[in-house]
Write an enzyme that holds these catalytic residues in place. Structure first.
Site, PDB file in Angstrom:
ATOM      1  CG  HIS A   1      60.676 -44.005 -18.461  1.00 34.70           C
ATOM      2  ND1 HIS A   1      61.999 -44.130 -18.095  1.00 34.70           N
ATOM      3  CD2 HIS A   1      60.131 -43.104 -17.594  1.00 34.70           C
ATOM      4  CE1 HIS A   1      62.246 -43.339 -17.059  1.00 34.70           C
ATOM      5  NE2 HIS A   1      61.134 -42.706 -16.741  1.00 34.70           N
TER       6      HIS A   1
ATOM      7  CE  LYS B   1      61.616 -40.457 -20.175  1.00 37.29           C
ATOM      8  NZ  LYS B   1      60.953 -39.190 -19.812  1.00 37.29           N
TER       9      LYS B   1
END
Length: 266
Positions: free
Chosen positions: A155, A159
């Site tokens: 990601h 995040k």
């Protein structure tokens, strides 16, 4: 076709912006308000990137739900705020669709009880990308036959949670059908702490965080003489909107809580 009135919490976030555009472009959807803790009393047009949108902005969810009376509340915030918003929406008879990860089993049990008492639907989804949901379902199918499994989730570097909610949900789904097994050499030793990643019932989960990524996951299965890899990639946040729309259309006909889109995809 009846109009579905909606409120979105978190409109300034990247997912929130896409959700606003999705609602505005869908013929039978009507955006009647947004919840944003920094811009109470303004109109959506006053926020950057939302020209000509004469939609009220609230910081107080209870006032919002009282004044605009939506059918569905879409929450794209954080676990703590999302839990409060979901409980409040249900209290006011509004069906929540939640894209926030990090809910505990205790949170889900509490929300399910409220839903069933009020006979209201609620959908909480760790991932709204239809391809990601299929990736999880395919991985669950494979886990019946391949018991050595590792998950790599990748990601963007902003995040906050690791591992991702999608990775945890995938591991939970596979654990339901997988024969419990401790993987690797019995005398395996990490020479650097964390090298083998998180451990969920013997399966290892590895989290990668880099700028340039959006949301990606691959599940690797190993067996004698063969491997299998199942991978999904989201290259932008538009990829999540088909799942948000599916959840909105489905939640209107539910009277309980559903956790994960895999439970509403045949």
């Amino acid at each position: 076709m009846n109009q579905v009135k909606m409120v979105i919490a978190g409109p300034r976030g990247r997912m929130g912006r896409e959700a606003v555009q999705m609602v505005l472009k869908t013929e039978n959807y009507q955006l009647v308000g947004v919840v944003d803790h920094k811009n109470d009393g303004k109109k959506l047009r006053d926020l950057d990137g939302f020209p000509q949108m004469d939609i009220p902005v609230y910081s107080n969810i209870e006032l919002c739900l009282t004044e605009v009376r939506p059918d569905v509340f879409i929450d794209l915030t954080t676990p703590e705020v999302g839990m409060y918003h979901t409980k409040t929406a249900l209290t006011y008879g509004v069906r929540p669709v939640v894209g926030t990860t990090g809910f505990t089993k205790e949170n889900l049990a509490e929300l399910r009880q409220i839903c069933e008492e009020k006979q209201l639907g609620c959908i909480i989804a760790p991932n709204f990308a239809i391809g990601a949901v299929l990736m999880m379902k395919f991985s669950q199918m494979a886990a019946k036959y391949f018991h050595d499994i590792e998950i790599i989730e990748l990601h963007h570097d902003q995040k906050l949670d690791a591992p991702s909610g999608t990775a945890v949900k995938t591991a939970e789904m596979m654990a339901d059908v997988r024969k419990t097994k401790i993987q690797g050499h019995p005398n395996e030793k990490e020479t650097l702490a964390g090298a083998r990643g998180a451990n969920y019932e013997g399966m290892h989960i590895h989290s990668v965080r880099l700028p340039g990524l959006i949301a990606h996951q691959e599940v690797l299965f190993g067996s004698e003489g063969q491997t299998l890899t199942i991978r999904h990639d989201s290259y932008n946040r538009v990829s999540f909107m088909s799942g948000v729309k599916l959840a909105v259309d489905t939640v209107l006909n539910l009277e309980t809580l559903v956790y994960g889109l895999e439970n509403i995809i045949e």
